[in-house]
Design a protein around this motif. Sequence first.
Motif, PDB file in Angstrom:
ATOM      1  N   MET A   1       1.115  -1.104  -0.027  1.00  0.00           N
ATOM      2  CA  MET A   1      -0.220   0.744   0.159  1.00  0.00           C
ATOM      3  C   MET A   1       0.994   1.409  -0.597  1.00  0.00           C
ATOM      4  N   TRP A   2       0.204   1.930  -0.275  1.00  0.00           N
ATOM      5  CA  TRP A   2       1.222   3.537  -0.729  1.00  0.00           C
ATOM      6  C   TRP A   2       0.760   4.138   0.884  1.00  0.00           C
ATOM      7  N   LYS A   3       2.013   5.379   0.444  1.00  0.00           N
ATOM      8  CA  LYS A   3       1.893   5.954   1.689  1.00  0.00           C
ATOM      9  C   LYS A   3       2.017   7.563   1.465  1.00  0.00           C
ATOM     10  N   ALA A   4       1.523   8.855   1.348  1.00  0.00           N
ATOM     11  CA  ALA A   4       2.305   9.837   1.149  1.00  0.00           C
ATOM     12  C   ALA A   4       3.496   9.785   1.515  1.00  0.00           C
ATOM     13  N   SER A   5       4.906   9.389   2.121  1.00  0.00           N
ATOM     14  CA  SER A   5       5.627   9.608   2.855  1.00  0.00           C
ATOM     15  C   SER A   5       6.740   8.932   1.360  1.00  0.00           C
ATOM     16  N   GLU A   6       6.095   7.160   1.310  1.00  0.00           N
ATOM     17  CA  GLU A   6       6.264   6.660  -0.198  1.00  0.00           C
ATOM     18  C   GLU A   6       6.463   7.125  -1.191  1.00  0.00           C
ATOM     19  N   LEU A   7       5.594   8.065  -1.280  1.00  0.00           N
ATOM     20  CA  LEU A   7       5.146   8.913  -2.917  1.00  0.00           C
ATOM     21  C   LEU A   7       5.800   9.927  -2.626  1.00  0.00           C
ATOM     22  N   GLN A   8       6.649  10.809  -1.832  1.00  0.00           N
ATOM     23  CA  GLN A   8       6.881  11.871  -1.852  1.00  0.00           C
ATOM     24  C   GLN A   8       8.688  11.791  -1.631  1.00  0.00           C
ATOM     25  N   ARG A   9       9.469  10.149  -0.905  1.00  0.00           N
ATOM     26  CA  ARG A   9      10.124   9.485  -1.622  1.00  0.00           C
ATOM     27  C   ARG A   9      10.824   9.553  -2.998  1.00  0.00           C
ATOM     28  N   GLY A  10       9.448   8.699  -3.168  1.00  0.00           N
ATOM     29  CA  GLY A  10       9.819   8.328  -5.088  1.00  0.00           C
ATOM     30  C   GLY A  10       9.896  10.151  -5.459  1.00  0.00           C
ATOM     31  N   LEU A  11       8.996  10.757  -5.261  1.00  0.00           N
ATOM     32  CA  LEU A  11       9.212  12.143  -6.588  1.00  0.00           C
ATOM     33  C   LEU A  11      10.949  12.777  -6.505  1.00  0.00           C
TER      34      LEU A  11
END
Length: 89
Positions: A1-11
């Motif tokens: 499952m994605w989390k905002a922190s994971e998206l931010q890290r990927g970006l």
Amino acid sequence: MWKASELQRGLTEHGLVISAGKMSGLWSGQPVSLKLEDLDVICVVLGCEIGDLLIPEPDKVRRPGEETGQQAGVPVVIAERTTDIPDLR
């Protein structure tokens, strides 16, 4: 499952550093502003197309002779979640 922190890290890994406030706006689907280049990075990270993220809302565009709260000539776009994009919450 994605989390905002994971998206931010990927970006960030793809060269797009986003503040906590801007990330909150993206996460909620109501970003204040977004550069077109940022959309490209977001799509790479999510594995989607720009059209998967945007919904045109021509009814919100002010037309000559109409009074609205919207600025004239400013398109309004809201992020849309589809089944093709991973749920980030």
